[in-house]
Design a protein around this motif. Structure first.
Motif, PDB file in Angstrom:
ATOM      1  N   ALA A  58     -22.025  15.076  38.114  1.00 13.47           N
ATOM      2  CA  ALA A  58     -21.079  13.976  38.004  1.00 13.47           C
ATOM      3  C   ALA A  58     -20.329  13.980  39.209  1.00 13.47           C
ATOM      4  O   ALA A  58     -20.452  14.767  40.152  1.00 13.47           O
ATOM      5  CB  ALA A  58     -19.704  14.723  37.177  1.00 13.47           C
ATOM      6  N   ALA A  59     -19.715  12.713  39.557  1.00 16.57           N
ATOM      7  CA  ALA A  59     -19.251  12.461  40.820  1.00 16.57           C
ATOM      8  C   ALA A  59     -17.689  13.357  41.108  1.00 16.57           C
ATOM      9  O   ALA A  59     -17.169  13.933  40.116  1.00 16.57           O
ATOM     10  CB  ALA A  59     -18.634  11.052  40.762  1.00 16.57           C
ATOM     11  N   ARG A  60     -17.647  13.833  42.291  1.00 14.04           N
ATOM     12  CA  ARG A  60     -16.622  14.531  42.429  1.00 14.04           C
ATOM     13  C   ARG A  60     -15.233  13.471  43.025  1.00 14.04           C
ATOM     14  O   ARG A  60     -15.175  12.778  43.863  1.00 14.04           O
ATOM     15  CB  ARG A  60     -16.611  15.274  43.895  1.00 14.04           C
ATOM     16  N   ALA A  61     -14.563  13.352  41.885  1.00 11.51           N
ATOM     17  CA  ALA A  61     -13.421  12.263  41.663  1.00 11.51           C
ATOM     18  C   ALA A  61     -12.029  13.048  41.161  1.00 11.51           C
ATOM     19  O   ALA A  61     -12.140  13.558  40.026  1.00 11.51           O
ATOM     20  CB  ALA A  61     -13.930  11.030  41.215  1.00 11.51           C
ATOM     21  N   PRO A  63      -9.125  12.544  38.916  1.00 13.85           N
ATOM     22  CA  PRO A  63      -8.722  11.693  37.861  1.00 13.85           C
ATOM     23  C   PRO A  63      -7.164  11.250  38.396  1.00 13.85           C
ATOM     24  O   PRO A  63      -6.353  12.116  38.931  1.00 13.85           O
ATOM     25  CB  PRO A  63      -8.529  12.613  36.580  1.00 13.85           C
TER      26      PRO A  63
ATOM     27  N   PHE B  26     -14.090  13.000  33.719  1.00 16.02           N
ATOM     28  CA  PHE B  26     -13.584  11.817  34.610  1.00 16.02           C
ATOM     29  C   PHE B  26     -14.739  11.562  35.559  1.00 16.02           C
ATOM     30  O   PHE B  26     -15.129  10.476  36.023  1.00 16.02           O
ATOM     31  CB  PHE B  26     -12.372  11.946  35.198  1.00 16.02           C
ATOM     32  N   GLY B  27     -15.193  12.789  36.088  1.00 14.81           N
ATOM     33  CA  GLY B  27     -16.231  12.861  37.261  1.00 14.81           C
ATOM     34  C   GLY B  27     -17.494  12.110  36.712  1.00 14.81           C
ATOM     35  O   GLY B  27     -18.330  11.197  37.265  1.00 14.81           O
ATOM     36  N   MET B  28     -17.794  12.322  35.524  1.00 16.56           N
ATOM     37  CA  MET B  28     -19.066  11.740  34.723  1.00 16.56           C
ATOM     38  C   MET B  28     -19.021  10.241  34.643  1.00 16.56           C
ATOM     39  O   MET B  28     -19.638   9.260  34.994  1.00 16.56           O
ATOM     40  CB  MET B  28     -19.427  12.357  33.580  1.00 16.56           C
ATOM     41  N   TYR B  30     -16.673   8.332  36.285  1.00 11.92           N
ATOM     42  CA  TYR B  30     -16.692   7.701  37.379  1.00 11.92           C
ATOM     43  C   TYR B  30     -18.110   7.374  38.090  1.00 11.92           C
ATOM     44  O   TYR B  30     -18.391   6.074  38.705  1.00 11.92           O
ATOM     45  CB  TYR B  30     -15.931   8.622  38.535  1.00 11.92           C
ATOM     46  N   ARG B  31     -18.949   7.997  37.716  1.00  6.67           N
ATOM     47  CA  ARG B  31     -20.336   7.776  38.158  1.00  6.67           C
ATOM     48  C   ARG B  31     -20.895   6.969  37.373  1.00  6.67           C
ATOM     49  O   ARG B  31     -21.794   6.054  37.872  1.00  6.67           O
ATOM     50  CB  ARG B  31     -21.182   9.087  38.210  1.00  6.67           C
ATOM     51  N   TRP B 138     -28.016   8.499  33.300  1.00  5.46           N
ATOM     52  CA  TRP B 138     -26.993   7.830  34.156  1.00  5.46           C
ATOM     53  C   TRP B 138     -27.066   6.305  33.785  1.00  5.46           C
ATOM     54  O   TRP B 138     -26.060   5.506  33.796  1.00  5.46           O
ATOM     55  CB  TRP B 138     -27.233   8.423  35.492  1.00  5.46           C
TER      56      TRP B 138
END
Ligand SMILES: [Zn+2]
Lengths: 239, 176
Positions: A58-61, A63, B26-28, B30-31, B138
């Motif tokens: 997963a992206a490091r983002a 929220p 959220f990270g998932m 977001y990608r 993905w």
């Protein structure tokens, strides 16, 4: 592992976990999973591994700060809806409400229509109800048992937000030389939409599109299927 | 239990679920989605789906985190199909290129030991298996679509999916 590969869709479980099956295959595996704990356990392990990898991927983002508050506030003071409780009084009330429709003679039936939100509580958690509760996103429409329906016959039309619509049926095995056939009826015109010789809990992916106002019905037909219905509907319901 | 409280209509329990897994969800998203606004919108949709479906959650069929992330992923794929602009419907091959990315993961999402184990398991997969898993997961592509896009026979794609998933499971799931 001693599970019989010919009866259990073990080969397809990894792709099912990935969401990479075609719609008809997916519907088949999904229906099977509702009745088979062994396959469900296998699937759970594939999913565990996959989503663990996904968490790392997963992206490091960050929220948005107020996301949590918005999620909570949207639901505070409301209650989780429990509308597709098939055994519930509400479903029965719907089923008791006949909606007359003009149809060709063979299909002149009283239809009962119910819209059931997806997701759900199931106090009577049988395989059929679970199959419908497992519908991810889409609409479930009950097919009402008609006059000649075998006892305990049940069916529902599932219209997913993406992919082909299908019916989930719980019916006895058809007599020798016969099959269950699904129809999509637009106005006065039934279109053959799929045949199955199965009994028990099974699905038929509809080969004809279902539009607003259409009726979906199931009849007993010769094993090869018919071009037009030759018997009265067993189950029917409208969108 | 958390999900039972949600099923019972307790909105604060939904907040607790968010506290535990909101960041990874959220990270998932977001990608998988074109920007933070879409990720935000779909995160709300997904938590709403959790709210509606909490009573159908079965603990014997998987952990809460897995269940939540699967709901998020489906919601993201739905968003791309129904609301995304044409250009957003598909994740670029680049985005879908790696099952996991380089660089450390937030400790609040996955602890370091676990992360090491996952990285090792994924890096030990043959590249062609890693690629199909990534395109499917993905990218949201079906096996048939992957076969067409990568000019590979469908049977080959299917066996790569099977082999890759089976190895991941062997390495990441302890009990059989
Ligand atoms: Zn099975």
């Amino acid at each position: 592992m001693s599970i019989d590969r010919t009866r259990h869709p073990l080969e397809d479980l990894p792709a099912y976990a990935l969401g990479a099956l075609e719609e008809a295959e997916r519907a088949f595996v999904e229906a099977h999973l509702e009745t088979c704990d062994e396959c469900a356990r296998e699937l759970a392990q594939f999913e565990q591994a996959l989503y663990e990898a996904a968490a790392v991927g997963a992206a490091r983002a960050d929220p948005p700060r107020d996301l949590r508050a918005r999620i909570v506030l949207r639901h505070r003071g409301t209650r989780a809806r429990r509308e597709s409780d098939w055994g519930g009084a509400r479903a029965r009330a719907w089923l008791a409400r006949p909606v007359p429709l003009a149809l060709p003679l063979a299909l002149a039936v009283f239809l009962v229509v119910s819209f059931v939100a997806v997701g759900t509580a199931r106090r009577e958690a049988d395989a059929y109800a679970r199959a419908l509760a497992g519908v991810a996103d889409g609409r479930v429409v009950a097919l009402a048992a008609q006059k000649d329906a075998p006892p305990d016959a049940r069916g529902a039309l599932v219209i997913p937000r993406s992919g082909d619509p299908y019916v989930v049926l719980e019916l006895s095995s058809p007599p020798t030389g016969k099959a269950w056939e699904a129809w999509v009826i637009k106005g006065q015109h039934p279109t053959a939409a799929g045949v199955s010789g199965s009994g028990g809990l099974f699905t038929i992916v509809l080969s004809a599109p279902v539009g607003a106002g259409d009726v979906v019905a199931v009849t007993l037909e010769p094993a090869a299927g018919s071009r037009a219905p030759t018997s009265d509907p067993i189950l029917a319901g409208g969108t | 239990m958390l999900v039972e409280r949600i099923a019972g209509g307790d909105a604060e329990a939904l907040g607790d679920l968010y506290d535990r897994y909101g960041r990874v969800a959220f990270g998932m998203l977001y990608r998988m989605l074109p920007g933070p606004e879409a990720a935000e919108e779909v995160a709300q949709d997904a938590f709403h789906a959790v709210w509606r479906r909490a009573s159908s959650y079965r603990p014997e069929r998987g952990a809460v985190r897995t269940w939540l992330l699967a709901i998020c992923r489906n919601a993201a794929i739905d968003w791309r199909r129904t609301r995304g602009k044409r250009s957003e419907r598909e994740v670029s091959i680049d985005t879908a290129a790696d099952l996991i990315a380089d660089g450390r993961v937030d400790e609040r999402v996955v602890d370091a030991l676990r992360e090491e184990r996952v990285r090792k398991a994924v890096s030990e997969l043959p590249a062609e298996q890693r690629d199909v898993l990534s395109l499917a997961f993905w990218g949201g592509y079906s096996q048939t679509e992957i076969a067409a896009r990568t000019n590979t026979p469908l049977g080959t794609v299917k066996s790569r999916v099977r082999l890759g998933m089976t190895k991941l499971r062997e390495r990441l799931v302890d009990e059989r």
